[in-house]
Design a protein around this motif. Sequence first.
Motif, mmCIF file in Angstrom:
data_model
loop_
_atom_site.group_PDB
_atom_site.id
_atom_site.type_symbol
_atom_site.label_atom_id
_atom_site.label_comp_id
_atom_site.label_asym_id
_atom_site.label_seq_id
_atom_site.Cartn_x
_atom_site.Cartn_y
_atom_site.Cartn_z
ATOM 1 N N ARG A 176 37.276 44.141 31.110
ATOM 2 C CA ARG A 176 37.769 45.141 31.579
ATOM 3 C C ARG A 176 37.831 45.268 33.120
ATOM 4 O O ARG A 176 39.020 46.027 33.805
ATOM 5 C CB ARG A 176 37.435 46.908 30.947
ATOM 6 N N ILE A 177 36.219 44.952 33.551
ATOM 7 C CA ILE A 177 36.643 45.304 35.242
ATOM 8 C C ILE A 177 36.453 44.818 36.015
ATOM 9 O O ILE A 177 36.495 44.006 37.099
ATOM 10 C CB ILE A 177 35.114 46.256 35.081
ATOM 11 N N SER A 178 37.339 43.482 35.129
ATOM 12 C CA SER A 178 37.255 42.087 36.028
ATOM 13 C C SER A 178 38.064 41.885 36.752
ATOM 14 O O SER A 178 37.667 40.987 37.970
ATOM 15 C CB SER A 178 37.313 40.428 34.557
ATOM 16 N N TYR A 179 39.691 42.211 36.901
ATOM 17 C CA TYR A 179 40.083 42.787 37.998
ATOM 18 C C TYR A 179 39.219 43.275 38.944
ATOM 19 O O TYR A 179 39.557 43.090 40.678
ATOM 20 C CB TYR A 179 41.367 42.747 38.215
ATOM 21 N N SER A 180 39.006 44.281 39.063
ATOM 22 C CA SER A 180 38.605 45.185 39.792
ATOM 23 C C SER A 180 37.296 43.960 40.770
ATOM 24 O O SER A 180 37.188 44.239 41.883
ATOM 25 C CB SER A 180 37.517 46.505 39.278
ATOM 26 N N ILE A 181 36.082 43.197 39.936
ATOM 27 C CA ILE A 181 34.708 42.271 40.034
ATOM 28 C C ILE A 181 36.135 41.727 41.719
ATOM 29 O O ILE A 181 35.427 41.426 42.827
ATOM 30 C CB ILE A 181 34.617 41.313 39.322
ATOM 31 N N TRP B 125 36.730 44.093 44.758
ATOM 32 C CA TRP B 125 35.476 44.175 45.198
ATOM 33 C C TRP B 125 34.923 43.184 45.780
ATOM 34 O O TRP B 125 33.641 42.788 47.127
ATOM 35 C CB TRP B 125 34.889 45.084 44.069
ATOM 36 N N GLN B 126 34.481 41.832 45.571
ATOM 37 C CA GLN B 126 33.990 40.705 45.765
ATOM 38 C C GLN B 126 33.546 40.659 47.676
ATOM 39 O O GLN B 126 32.528 40.342 47.887
ATOM 40 C CB GLN B 126 34.147 39.732 45.399
ATOM 41 N N LEU C 256 27.936 44.331 42.578
ATOM 42 C CA LEU C 256 29.620 43.663 42.800
ATOM 43 C C LEU C 256 29.596 44.668 41.091
ATOM 44 O O LEU C 256 30.164 45.081 41.500
ATOM 45 C CB LEU C 256 29.129 42.758 42.510
ATOM 46 N N VAL C 257 29.100 44.507 40.057
ATOM 47 C CA VAL C 257 29.443 44.867 39.042
ATOM 48 C C VAL C 257 29.367 46.490 38.945
ATOM 49 O O VAL C 257 30.201 46.586 38.306
ATOM 50 C CB VAL C 257 28.522 44.166 38.007
ATOM 51 N N ALA C 258 28.513 46.897 39.177
ATOM 52 C CA ALA C 258 27.954 47.940 39.759
ATOM 53 C C ALA C 258 28.916 49.055 40.618
ATOM 54 O O ALA C 258 29.522 49.973 39.815
ATOM 55 C CB ALA C 258 26.977 48.857 39.931
ATOM 56 N N VAL C 259 29.729 48.559 41.231
ATOM 57 C CA VAL C 259 30.666 48.784 42.095
ATOM 58 C C VAL C 259 32.015 48.995 41.443
ATOM 59 O O VAL C 259 32.795 49.721 41.445
ATOM 60 C CB VAL C 259 30.798 48.118 43.952
#
Length: 89
Positions: A15-20, A23-24, A84-87
């Motif tokens: 679910r958060i992979s696109y956000s990861i 942000w990376q 990265l995961v937190a953000v």
Amino acid sequence: MSRLMSNRANEWLGRISYSIYMWQAFIIFNFVDRPVSIAEKITHKVLTTTEGVSSALGSEAGKLIVLGGDVVPTLVTLLYLGLLVAVAA
């Protein structure tokens, strides 16, 4: 394999992979590359190298951060992944 991958943690990461992904680069530039450059200027020590970068990472890579030993690079990588995961979450 499907049953092995179907768990709450993997579903959440999906679910958060696109956000990861989004942000990376920002995190690498602002929380890794920039602080290392500042530390190099303050301490007058070379903490990056371009030797072997093209063979290890392809011709597009710019530089590698040099961290001594085995423990420090692992801790820095875990810190980066945690941030990265937190953000991204």
